[in-house]
Every structure is written in C-alpha cells, then in structure tokens.
Write a protein that holds these residues in place. Structure first.
Motif, PDB file in Angstrom:
ATOM      1  N   THR A 141     -23.531  38.591 -25.932  1.00 38.96           N
ATOM      2  CA  THR A 141     -24.803  38.949 -25.310  1.00 38.96           C
ATOM      3  C   THR A 141     -25.851  39.106 -26.407  1.00 38.96           C
ATOM      4  O   THR A 141     -25.525  39.290 -27.583  1.00 38.96           O
ATOM      5  CB  THR A 141     -24.697  40.274 -24.531  1.00 38.96           C
ATOM      6  N   GLY A 142     -27.126  39.046 -26.023  1.00 34.68           N
ATOM      7  CA  GLY A 142     -28.171  39.186 -27.026  1.00 34.68           C
ATOM      8  C   GLY A 142     -29.552  39.204 -26.417  1.00 34.68           C
ATOM      9  O   GLY A 142     -29.725  39.081 -25.197  1.00 34.68           O
ATOM     10  N   SER A 143     -30.540  39.329 -27.288  1.00 35.82           N
ATOM     11  CA  SER A 143     -31.935  39.357 -26.840  1.00 35.82           C
ATOM     12  C   SER A 143     -32.829  38.839 -27.962  1.00 35.82           C
ATOM     13  O   SER A 143     -32.453  38.850 -29.136  1.00 35.82           O
ATOM     14  CB  SER A 143     -32.357  40.779 -26.452  1.00 35.82           C
ATOM     15  N   VAL A 144     -34.010  38.391 -27.562  1.00 40.61           N
ATOM     16  CA  VAL A 144     -35.041  37.953 -28.498  1.00 40.61           C
ATOM     17  C   VAL A 144     -36.339  38.643 -28.101  1.00 40.61           C
ATOM     18  O   VAL A 144     -36.816  38.476 -26.980  1.00 40.61           O
ATOM     19  CB  VAL A 144     -35.234  36.427 -28.475  1.00 40.61           C
ATOM     20  N   THR A 145     -36.907  39.420 -29.008  1.00 42.08           N
ATOM     21  CA  THR A 145     -38.120  40.173 -28.727  1.00 42.08           C
ATOM     22  C   THR A 145     -39.204  39.817 -29.729  1.00 42.08           C
ATOM     23  O   THR A 145     -38.961  39.873 -30.941  1.00 42.08           O
ATOM     24  CB  THR A 145     -37.858  41.690 -28.786  1.00 42.08           C
ATOM     25  N   GLU A 166     -27.614  42.876 -25.652  1.00 44.03           N
ATOM     26  CA  GLU A 166     -26.666  43.418 -26.624  1.00 44.03           C
ATOM     27  C   GLU A 166     -26.429  44.919 -26.453  1.00 44.03           C
ATOM     28  O   GLU A 166     -25.432  45.450 -26.960  1.00 44.03           O
ATOM     29  CB  GLU A 166     -27.142  43.121 -28.054  1.00 44.03           C
ATOM     30  N   SER A 167     -27.318  45.605 -25.757  1.00 39.82           N
ATOM     31  CA  SER A 167     -27.161  47.049 -25.553  1.00 39.82           C
ATOM     32  C   SER A 167     -26.365  47.380 -24.297  1.00 39.82           C
ATOM     33  O   SER A 167     -26.045  48.543 -24.054  1.00 39.82           O
ATOM     34  CB  SER A 167     -28.535  47.720 -25.480  1.00 39.82           C
ATOM     35  N   GLY A 201     -18.589  43.872 -32.718  1.00 38.70           N
ATOM     36  CA  GLY A 201     -19.702  44.013 -33.637  1.00 38.70           C
ATOM     37  C   GLY A 201     -20.884  43.144 -33.273  1.00 38.70           C
ATOM     38  O   GLY A 201     -20.842  42.316 -32.363  1.00 38.70           O
ATOM     39  N   GLY A 202     -21.967  43.356 -33.997  1.00 39.87           N
ATOM     40  CA  GLY A 202     -23.183  42.603 -33.775  1.00 39.87           C
ATOM     41  C   GLY A 202     -24.140  42.853 -34.924  1.00 39.87           C
ATOM     42  O   GLY A 202     -23.786  43.474 -35.934  1.00 39.87           O
ATOM     43  N   ALA A 203     -25.358  42.366 -34.787  1.00 40.81           N
ATOM     44  CA  ALA A 203     -26.360  42.543 -35.835  1.00 40.81           C
ATOM     45  C   ALA A 203     -27.726  42.251 -35.249  1.00 40.81           C
ATOM     46  O   ALA A 203     -27.856  41.804 -34.096  1.00 40.81           O
ATOM     47  CB  ALA A 203     -26.083  41.619 -37.018  1.00 40.81           C
ATOM     48  N   SER A 204     -28.754  42.528 -36.039  1.00 41.89           N
ATOM     49  CA  SER A 204     -30.119  42.196 -35.644  1.00 41.89           C
ATOM     50  C   SER A 204     -30.831  41.564 -36.823  1.00 41.89           C
ATOM     51  O   SER A 204     -30.543  41.878 -37.992  1.00 41.89           O
ATOM     52  CB  SER A 204     -30.876  43.446 -35.181  1.00 41.89           C
ATOM     53  N   VAL A 262     -34.169  39.369 -33.273  1.00 42.64           N
ATOM     54  CA  VAL A 262     -33.033  38.710 -32.630  1.00 42.64           C
ATOM     55  C   VAL A 262     -31.822  39.619 -32.771  1.00 42.64           C
ATOM     56  O   VAL A 262     -31.428  39.985 -33.879  1.00 42.64           O
ATOM     57  CB  VAL A 262     -32.748  37.338 -33.277  1.00 42.64           C
ATOM     58  N   ARG A 263     -31.214  39.966 -31.641  1.00 42.51           N
ATOM     59  CA  ARG A 263     -30.058  40.856 -31.641  1.00 42.51           C
ATOM     60  C   ARG A 263     -28.923  40.236 -30.848  1.00 42.51           C
ATOM     61  O   ARG A 263     -29.163  39.478 -29.893  1.00 42.51           O
ATOM     62  CB  ARG A 263     -30.418  42.222 -31.032  1.00 42.51           C
ATOM     63  N   PHE A 264     -27.690  40.581 -31.212  1.00 41.10           N
ATOM     64  CA  PHE A 264     -26.543  40.079 -30.452  1.00 41.10           C
ATOM     65  C   PHE A 264     -25.368  41.036 -30.588  1.00 41.10           C
ATOM     66  O   PHE A 264     -25.334  41.905 -31.462  1.00 41.10           O
ATOM     67  CB  PHE A 264     -26.123  38.699 -30.959  1.00 41.10           C
ATOM     68  N   ARG A 265     -24.390  40.851 -29.687  1.00 40.25           N
ATOM     69  CA  ARG A 265     -23.136  41.602 -29.767  1.00 40.25           C
ATOM     70  C   ARG A 265     -22.015  40.737 -29.211  1.00 40.25           C
ATOM     71  O   ARG A 265     -22.209  39.982 -28.261  1.00 40.25           O
ATOM     72  CB  ARG A 265     -23.223  42.914 -28.991  1.00 40.25           C
ATOM     73  N   LEU A 266     -20.847  40.833 -29.846  1.00 40.13           N
ATOM     74  CA  LEU A 266     -19.668  40.077 -29.457  1.00 40.13           C
ATOM     75  C   LEU A 266     -18.618  41.027 -28.900  1.00 40.13           C
ATOM     76  O   LEU A 266     -18.321  42.055 -29.506  1.00 40.13           O
ATOM     77  CB  LEU A 266     -19.106  39.326 -30.680  1.00 40.13           C
ATOM     78  N   TRP A 267     -18.052  40.644 -27.739  1.00 45.73           N
ATOM     79  CA  TRP A 267     -17.074  41.485 -27.059  1.00 45.73           C
ATOM     80  C   TRP A 267     -15.760  40.734 -26.873  1.00 45.73           C
ATOM     81  O   TRP A 267     -15.757  39.545 -26.551  1.00 45.73           O
ATOM     82  CB  TRP A 267     -17.581  41.908 -25.687  1.00 45.73           C
ATOM     83  N   ASP A 268     -14.641  41.444 -27.074  1.00 49.95           N
ATOM     84  CA  ASP A 268     -13.320  40.956 -26.700  1.00 49.95           C
ATOM     85  C   ASP A 268     -13.007  41.563 -25.343  1.00 49.95           C
ATOM     86  O   ASP A 268     -12.729  42.754 -25.222  1.00 49.95           O
ATOM     87  CB  ASP A 268     -12.278  41.387 -27.739  1.00 49.95           C
ATOM     88  N   LEU A 269     -13.067  40.734 -24.295  1.00 47.27           N
ATOM     89  CA  LEU A 269     -12.892  41.240 -22.933  1.00 47.27           C
ATOM     90  C   LEU A 269     -11.438  41.593 -22.637  1.00 47.27           C
ATOM     91  O   LEU A 269     -11.168  42.505 -21.850  1.00 47.27           O
ATOM     92  CB  LEU A 269     -13.394  40.199 -21.930  1.00 47.27           C
TER      93      LEU A 269
END
Length: 452
Positions: free
Chosen positions: A125-129, A106-107, A152-155, A138-145
């Motif tokens: 994209t995202g990650s789980v730590t 997500e970063s 936006g995203g959240a954790s 749990v983190r994620f981000r959404l992209w308009d390509l």
C-alpha cells in the motif's frame, strides 16, 4: 581476414543492418588510412520520455505472488508510482503481480483475514502527496498477509524528476524483503542507438526509461563499459575515423582519451578495482590484449599470439581475464591470469562463441554462440561446464549481467527491428524493451551505486 576484423568490432558476421554496414565502412576507412574528421559531441541532454515499453513473456518455475494496491492520490503525480513498481517486479521475473484499488494507504492496517480469502499473500500500500514546496511525499508499506506481519516501509520527499527513482527504490525494498537478494531497479544501463545517421550513447534507468544522451556523433560508438564506481563509462568512438578508447565522466560530461595508439584501439573493460582497463590494441601489428591505466599511459601487453585476441572481461575478483580469440581456427572464449600467462580454452560447443560476460559471483559465463547460422544467448556454469540457451531469438549480441547476477541484458532483433531484452536465467522469463526509434545496440548494465 575481413571476418577477423569484424570480430575485433565485436559483431556477429550475419548482421546485415545499416548500422553494421556503417561499422564495417568506418573500420575499413581506418584501415585504408583516410583522413580524420572531427565530431561535435554533447554532455548530458534532456531526458527522453517513454522511450521503451515492456513486454514480459515466458513461464516461470516459481514466482512470488504479490498484490500491489494503487497508491492513494497518485493521480496528482506526473509519474504513476504503482505502475512503475509493477513493471519493475514483473521484469525481474520473480513475482506474479496482481493489482487492486482498495481504499487503503500505508497508514491503514489491512484486513488480513479478508485479504487472505482473496488468495492474496503479500500486499503493498502507499500514497503520493504533493507538498507545499512542490515536492512529492511518496510513502509505502509492505505486508505479509499469511503471517499478518508488517514488513516495513519508507517515505521519500522528492522533486518531480526523482519520482521514478523513488519508485525504483520501493521496488528494491520489496524485492530484497521477499527474495533475500538485492534489487537492481535503481541501477543504470548504457546502450547505443543509431538513428538518421547519428549515433547516441544513452544512460538510462534499469528499465530503459529516463534516458539521457551522454554522447552524440556522426560516427559509430561501440563497447560502452561501466566503471565499478558507476560514475564513469569507457567506450570506443570512431570520430577520428579510427577506433579510439575514451573514459567519460557521467556527471560532468568530461572525457579523456585513454588509448589512441597506431592502428585499432578497442574493447575496453574495467578492472574490478577501477584502476586500469583491459583493451585490444593493434599497435604492434596484430590485435592483442593489453592492460592500461584508467588515466592513460603506457600499456602492458598480456597476450602474445599471432591470432586476434579481443573482448577481454575480468573475473569479479580480478584474478583472471576471459577473452575471445581465433587462435584455434575460429572465435572461441579463453581464460588467462589477469597479468597474462597460460591460456586455457573455455568454450568447445559450436564453432563461433564471442562476447563473454561474467556473473558478479564469478560462477556463470554468458556469451553469444552461433548455432545453425543463428546467434543466440548462452549461459555456462563454470563449475560444471554445463551450457544452456537462454533466448528464443536468433540475432542476439552483447550480454551483460545485472549487478545482482539474476538478470542478463542483451541486444537482439525481433521482427527485423533491434531491441533490448532482459532475461532471468533461472526461469528464462524475458522482458522486451522496445525502442520507439532507431537501432539499439551495445547494452551494458551498471553497478550498484553507493547510495542504493
């Protein structure tokens, strides 16, 4: 006469499963006045893991393309977050999902030009730590390509049992950002199973997973109906060898009898304000519709016919009640003011139409219609009165709208086995939720929860 009694039990007459046989037996036992039997019942029990699998079928008119990248380090998690999100989005029938395992989280800022060349449009994209205290971040981000925009995203820092809920919340975020409509992945469903002569009332995530038993009984359980606050269920239990209406607090497992009058007490449906229930009672001789306080009390009779009136359901604004009656000679769906009054017939196609369910905006009516000996899910546009079949199965029952009005859950039979299905009424894409054991019936979709 027996056919009419079965209609009170809200079951198509052609069903010949062992479950229906037991329902018929229990109701006839009640009619004959046999002695009561007590029940051992339980509050919430341990989750049942992987109770359902999802099979999506159908051809969509339009679907939003989205690429779901495998979440970084999600192998350390007991739940595969990206797989849950993928299943959610596919089940909604709104998305065409592709997957990749790019070395991104997500970063990371995506290579917009490079990904567009791969014909990708939306990208997650995202990650789980795993944290030191045992929780998971749990983190994620959404992209308009296409527009090269960060949507936006959240954790979420959650304990292991809440990982699925975090995944559903991510799905809700994606769904709302890309469709403009609220997602329903964090909501819950209720349904009933019968296995080895035991009936279970289950509460599960909207995808059917994470099921927990709210009630277990040797006698049938039917007609679960969620309260508008999502914290209570009304249902009918035959534990006293007669149908009795209960209200059950989901969090505590406590319950109370709301309707246990002489004769049959069945088909509870919550009013939109959560203050009362419409129920079918035979206390005055015939099966008629009454309004009763949700806390119990003296019921108010709403219908005044010599026929069987049952399966009431409220318009979302509380102005009217739709119900089933054989007053015209065969079961059909009717409408009346919520406080009783003039009755108008709603369904005219076919000689057997039951189980009305109204969309949250009050514009559509889902119901079961017998067509050529087959029981199929139908949808009526209440403005134009146009109807259409939504299913290709032939033993459908008990439709219920999702709280955003886009999906309908219903029970059916596939290859002789009971299953739950969801269908998007706009494009008729369906998803099968197949139970691993037992007959599956009586689904009802819960409302949005306040925390959603």
């Amino acid at each position: 006469m027996f056919n009419a009694f079965l209609m009170v039990l809200q079951a198509p007459l052609s069903k010949t499963s062992s479950w229906m046989a037991s329902l018929k037996g229990s109701f006839l036992t009640h009619l004959l006045g046999f002695s009561m039997v007590l029940l051992g019942w339980v509050a919430l029990q341990s989750p049942v893991q992987a109770q359902f699998r999802v099979e999506v079928s159908g051809v969509g008119i339009t679907q939003i393309p989205i690429n779901l990248n495998q979440f970084k380090d999600e192998a350390t998690s007991p739940q595969k977050i990206s797989q849950i999100i993928q299943s959610d989005l596919e089940r909604s029938a709104k998305f065409k999902v592709s997957t990749n395992a790019f070395a991104l989280d997500e970063s990371s800022r995506p290579d917009f030009n490079g990904l567009r060349q791969k014909a990708l449009e939306n990208f997650v994209t995202g990650s789980v730590t795993k944290l030191a205290d045992g929780r998971f971040d749990v983190r994620f981000r959404l992209w308009d390509l296409i527009k090269a925009q960060d949507l936006g995203g959240a954790s979420y820092a959650v304990v292991a049992p809440d990982l699925r809920r975090a995944a559903h919340q991510i799905s809700d975020f994606i769904y709302e950002k890309l469709t403009g409509e609220k997602g329903v992945f964090s909501t819950r469903i209720a349904y009933v199973t019968k296995s080895a002569n035991r009936f279970n009332l289950w509460i599960a995530d909207a995808d059917g997973e994470n099921a927990q038993a709210a009630l277990t009984s040797p006698e049938p359980i039917i007609s679960p109906n969620w309260a508008p606050n999502g914290q209570q269920l009304a249902y009918v239990s035959f534990e006293f060898r007669k149908p009795v209406v209960y209200v059950h607090d989901v969090a505590t497992g406590k319950r109370k009898i709301v309707a246990n009058f002489k004769g049959s007490n069945s088909a509870p449906s919550w009013s939109p304000d959560g203050q009362s229930l419409a129920v079918t009672l035979s206390r005055d001789g015939g099966s008629q519709i009454y309004l009763i306080p949700a806390s119990g009390g003296e019921p108010q009779r709403l219908t005044q016919s010599s026929s069987i009136d049952t399966e009431p359901t409220f318009m979302p604004d509380g102005s009217a009640i739709y119900f089933v009656s054989d007053r015209g000679g065969s079961p059909q769906i009717y409408r009346m003011p919520a406080k009783g009054g003039p009755v108008a017939r709603v369904t005219f196609n076919g000689t057997y139409n039951i189980s009305p369910s109204l969309s949250p905006d009050g514009k559509f009516l889902a119901y079961i219609s017998r067509q050529g000996g087959q029981f199929k899910l139908f949808l009526m546009d209440l403005t134009t009165e146009r109807t259409q079949a939504l299913s290709d199965t032939n033993a459908d029952e008990k439709p219920s709208f999702a709280p955003n009005g886009k999906l309908i859950i219903y029970a059916t039979q596939i290859q002789g086995k009971e299953a739950l299905m969801t269908v998007n009424w706009e494009n008729k894409i369906s998803a099968r939720l197949s139970g691993q054991a037992g007959d599956i019936r009586e689904p009802h979709w819960g409302p949005f929860l306040k925390s959603n």
